[in-house]
Design a protein around this motif. Structure first.
Motif, PDB file in Angstrom:
ATOM      1  N   SER A 139     -10.772  -1.635   0.500  1.00 33.06           N
ATOM      2  CA  SER A 139     -11.123  -2.368   1.713  1.00 33.06           C
ATOM      3  C   SER A 139     -10.264  -3.625   1.842  1.00 33.06           C
ATOM      4  N   ASN A 140     -10.073  -4.344   0.739  1.00 31.38           N
ATOM      5  CA  ASN A 140      -9.236  -5.542   0.775  1.00 31.38           C
ATOM      6  C   ASN A 140      -7.786  -5.197   1.093  1.00 31.38           C
ATOM      7  N   ALA A 141      -7.328  -4.065   0.586  1.00 32.12           N
ATOM      8  CA  ALA A 141      -5.970  -3.623   0.900  1.00 32.12           C
ATOM      9  C   ALA A 141      -5.848  -3.322   2.390  1.00 32.12           C
ATOM     10  N   ALA A 142      -6.862  -2.665   2.942  1.00 32.92           N
ATOM     11  CA  ALA A 142      -6.855  -2.349   4.374  1.00 32.92           C
ATOM     12  C   ALA A 142      -6.843  -3.625   5.215  1.00 32.92           C
ATOM     13  N   ILE A 143      -7.630  -4.614   4.808  1.00 29.00           N
ATOM     14  CA  ILE A 143      -7.672  -5.881   5.541  1.00 29.00           C
ATOM     15  C   ILE A 143      -6.303  -6.550   5.535  1.00 29.00           C
ATOM     16  N   ASN A 144      -5.638  -6.518   4.411  1.00 31.43           N
ATOM     17  CA  ASN A 144      -4.314  -7.137   4.329  1.00 31.43           C
ATOM     18  C   ASN A 144      -3.271  -6.370   5.136  1.00 31.43           C
ATOM     19  N   TYR A 145      -3.387  -5.048   5.172  1.00 33.39           N
ATOM     20  CA  TYR A 145      -2.488  -4.273   6.038  1.00 33.39           C
ATOM     21  C   TYR A 145      -2.710  -4.630   7.515  1.00 33.39           C
ATOM     22  N   GLN A 146      -3.963  -4.817   7.880  1.00 29.26           N
ATOM     23  CA  GLN A 146      -4.254  -5.223   9.264  1.00 29.26           C
ATOM     24  C   GLN A 146      -3.629  -6.575   9.575  1.00 29.26           C
ATOM     25  N   ARG A 147      -3.744  -7.506   8.635  1.00 32.32           N
ATOM     26  CA  ARG A 147      -3.143  -8.826   8.838  1.00 32.32           C
ATOM     27  C   ARG A 147      -1.630  -8.744   8.937  1.00 32.32           C
ATOM     28  N   ALA A 148      -1.049  -7.737   8.278  1.00 32.06           N
ATOM     29  CA  ALA A 148       0.403  -7.523   8.350  1.00 32.06           C
ATOM     30  C   ALA A 148       0.779  -6.661   9.554  1.00 32.06           C
ATOM     31  N   LEU A 149      -0.218  -6.341  10.385  1.00 34.02           N
ATOM     32  CA  LEU A 149      -0.034  -5.512  11.595  1.00 34.02           C
ATOM     33  C   LEU A 149       0.377  -4.086  11.262  1.00 34.02           C
ATOM     34  N   MET A 150       0.007  -3.636  10.078  1.00 28.62           N
ATOM     35  CA  MET A 150       0.292  -2.256   9.659  1.00 28.62           C
ATOM     36  C   MET A 150      -0.998  -1.440   9.832  1.00 28.62           C
ATOM     37  N   PHE A 151      -1.321  -1.174  11.093  1.00 27.35           N
ATOM     38  CA  PHE A 151      -2.622  -0.601  11.430  1.00 27.35           C
ATOM     39  C   PHE A 151      -2.796   0.827  10.938  1.00 27.35           C
ATOM     40  N   GLU A 152      -1.744   1.633  10.999  1.00 27.86           N
ATOM     41  CA  GLU A 152      -1.858   3.012  10.523  1.00 27.86           C
ATOM     42  C   GLU A 152      -2.136   3.055   9.030  1.00 27.86           C
ATOM     43  N   SER A 153      -1.481   2.179   8.294  1.00 23.96           N
ATOM     44  CA  SER A 153      -1.721   2.118   6.849  1.00 23.96           C
ATOM     45  C   SER A 153      -3.155   1.688   6.560  1.00 23.96           C
ATOM     46  N   ALA A 154      -3.647   0.735   7.348  1.00 23.59           N
ATOM     47  CA  ALA A 154      -5.025   0.274   7.178  1.00 23.59           C
ATOM     48  C   ALA A 154      -6.012   1.398   7.440  1.00 23.59           C
ATOM     49  N   LEU A 155      -5.777   2.173   8.504  1.00 24.18           N
ATOM     50  CA  LEU A 155      -6.685   3.273   8.841  1.00 24.18           C
ATOM     51  C   LEU A 155      -6.694   4.358   7.771  1.00 24.18           C
ATOM     52  N   ARG A 156      -5.536   4.630   7.193  1.00 19.23           N
ATOM     53  CA  ARG A 156      -5.489   5.635   6.126  1.00 19.23           C
ATOM     54  C   ARG A 156      -6.353   5.206   4.934  1.00 19.23           C
ATOM     55  N   LEU A 157      -6.376   3.893   4.680  1.00 18.44           N
ATOM     56  CA  LEU A 157      -7.206   3.405   3.582  1.00 18.44           C
ATOM     57  C   LEU A 157      -8.687   3.478   3.935  1.00 18.44           C
ATOM     58  N   HIS A 158      -9.027   3.217   5.183  1.00 20.55           N
ATOM     59  CA  HIS A 158     -10.432   3.364   5.597  1.00 20.55           C
ATOM     60  C   HIS A 158     -10.870   4.818   5.461  1.00 20.55           C
ATOM     61  N   GLU A 159      -9.983   5.751   5.761  1.00 25.38           N
ATOM     62  CA  GLU A 159     -10.313   7.161   5.584  1.00 25.38           C
ATOM     63  C   GLU A 159     -10.544   7.473   4.107  1.00 25.38           C
ATOM     64  N   ARG A 160      -9.748   6.880   3.266  1.00 26.12           N
ATOM     65  CA  ARG A 160      -9.935   7.099   1.825  1.00 26.12           C
ATOM     66  C   ARG A 160     -11.293   6.569   1.358  1.00 26.12           C
ATOM     67  N   ILE A 161     -11.709   5.445   1.912  1.00 23.60           N
ATOM     68  CA  ILE A 161     -12.967   4.838   1.461  1.00 23.60           C
ATOM     69  C   ILE A 161     -14.142   5.783   1.683  1.00 23.60           C
ATOM     70  N   TYR A 162     -14.273   6.310   2.927  1.00 28.39           N
ATOM     71  CA  TYR A 162     -15.454   7.141   3.183  1.00 28.39           C
ATOM     72  C   TYR A 162     -15.319   8.548   2.593  1.00 28.39           C
ATOM     73  N   LYS A 163     -14.081   8.989   2.336  1.00 28.80           N
ATOM     74  CA  LYS A 163     -13.901  10.308   1.735  1.00 28.80           C
ATOM     75  C   LYS A 163     -14.032  10.268   0.208  1.00 28.80           C
ATOM     76  N   GLU A 164     -13.444   9.249  -0.416  1.00 32.18           N
ATOM     77  CA  GLU A 164     -13.435   9.163  -1.877  1.00 32.18           C
ATOM     78  C   GLU A 164     -14.651   8.438  -2.434  1.00 32.18           C
ATOM     79  N   TYR A 165     -15.241   7.551  -1.601  1.00 29.33           N
ATOM     80  CA  TYR A 165     -16.400   6.780  -2.042  1.00 29.33           C
ATOM     81  C   TYR A 165     -17.506   6.866  -0.978  1.00 29.33           C
TER      82      TYR A 165
END
Length: 266
Positions: free
Chosen positions: A29-55
Motif C-alpha cells: 500500500s505504501n509503495a502504491a501511495i508513492n507511485y501515485q505521488r510520482a504520477l505513476m498511476f498504472e503502477s499504483a493500480l497494479r499494486l492495489h490489485e496485488r493487495i486484494y488478490k494476494e492478501y
C-alpha cells in the motif's frame, strides 16, 4: 518524483524479500501511495490489485479493490470497473463505501447496455437505501431498465410494483406518475392496447386529483393524459354520431371534458 519512485522500490523490495510478513500488505500500500505521488498511476493500480488478490483478508483489501474499480471507471474501462465493483460487493459487503460501489455497478452496466443486470444492481441499491430518496429513485431505475431492454411485460410489472410500493409517499409522487405514464405509453405505442392505455391515462388523472403533487413534470403527465382521454371520447363521439345512436349523452361527456381541460390550464 525520483524520491517517491525510490521509496516505492524500497517498499517493494521488502515485500519481495518476505511476502509473508505481517506488514507486507501495508508495504504494498505504501509503495502504491508513492507511485501515485510520482504520477505513476498504472503502477499504483497494479499494486492495489496485488493487495486484494494476494492478501484478501487484509483490512486494506476492500479499499484497494475499490480504487481499482474507481480508476478503471475513470479510465473508461467500464467492463473492468463493473467486475471490480461486483467483486467488492461479493467479497466485502460491509465495506463502508459498498453502497456507492453497488450503485456504480448498476450505472456502468446500464452504460454497457446490460440492462437486466443493471436492473438487479439498482434494485440491490434500493435494498441498502430503502428509506432514502436515492434508494427509491434506484428502484424506479430498476424498472426503467426493462423499458430500455424492450421487455415490455417486465417493464409494466416493475413499474406497477413501484406504484404499489410508493403511491402514498409524497417524496416520490412525481416518480409514481412517471411510472403510470410509462405504462400508458407501453400500452399505447409498444403493444397497441389502447383500452389499457386509456385506463392508465385515467389513473394518472385520478392520482393527480387525489393528491397534492407539486411537480411540473407531473403536470405535463396529467395534461397529456387529459388530452388523450378527450381524444378517445371525441373519436367515440364521431363514430356514434355517424351511426346516430346515443349522440346526446356522449356529446355532453365530451363537452364536460373540454371544460375540465380548460379549467386545468386557466
Amino acid at each position: 518524483e525520483k524520491k517517491y519512485r525510490e521509496a516505492a522500490a524500497e517498499y517493494l523490495r521488502l515485500v519481495e524479500e518476505n511476502p509473508y510478513n505481517e506488514n507486507a500488505d501495508k508495504a504494498l500500500s505504501n509503495a502504491a501511495i508513492n507511485y501515485q505521488r510520482a504520477l505513476m498511476f498504472e503502477s499504483a493500480l497494479r499494486l492495489h490489485e496485488r493487495i486484494y488478490k494476494e492478501y484478501p483478508y487484509s483490512s486494506l483489501a476492500p479499499q484497494s479493490l475499490y480504487l481499482v474499480a474507481f480508476n478503471a471507471e475513470r479510465s473508461y474501462d467500464f467492463e473492468k470497473a463493473v467486475d471490480a465493483y461486483k467483486l467488492l460487493y461479493e467479497k466485502y459487503p460491509t465495506y463502508d463505501r459498498i453502497k456507492e460501489a453497488v450503485y456504480n455497478a448498476g450505472f456502468l452496466l446500464e452504460r454497457l447496455k446490460r440492462y437486466r443486470e443493471a436492473s438487479a444492481y439498482y434494485r440491490l441499491f434500493y435494498t441498502l437505501e430503502r428509506d432514502k430518496v436515492e434508494g427509491k429513485e434506484a428502484l424506479y431505475l430498476a424498472a426503467y431498465m426493462f423499458w430500455k431492454a424492450e421487455d415490455w411485460r417486465a417493464a409494466i410489472k416493475s413499474f406497477q410494483d413501484f406504484i404499489n410500493t410508493f403511491s402514498n409517499d409524497p417524496e416520490v409522487y412525481h416518480l409514481v406518475m412517471r411510472a403510470y405514464y410509462n405504462i400508458a405509453k407501453i400500452y399505447e405505442e409498444k403493444i397497441n392496447n389502447w383500452k389499457r392505455a386509456t385506463e392508465t391515462y385515467r389513473q394518472i388523472v385520478d392520482y393527480y386529483n387525489q393528491r397534492t403533487v407539486e411537480s411540473e413534470e407531473a403536470i405535463l403527465y396529467v395534461a397529456e393524459s387529459m388530452f388523450k382521454l378527450l381524444e378517445d371520447e371525441y373519436n367515440a363521439y364521431l363514430k356514434i354520431r355517424i351511426g346516430g345512436r346515443n349522440e346526446k349523452a356522449l356529446e355532453e361527456s365530451f363537452k364536460k371534458n373540454v371544460v375540465a381541460i380548460i379549467f386545468f390550464y386557466y
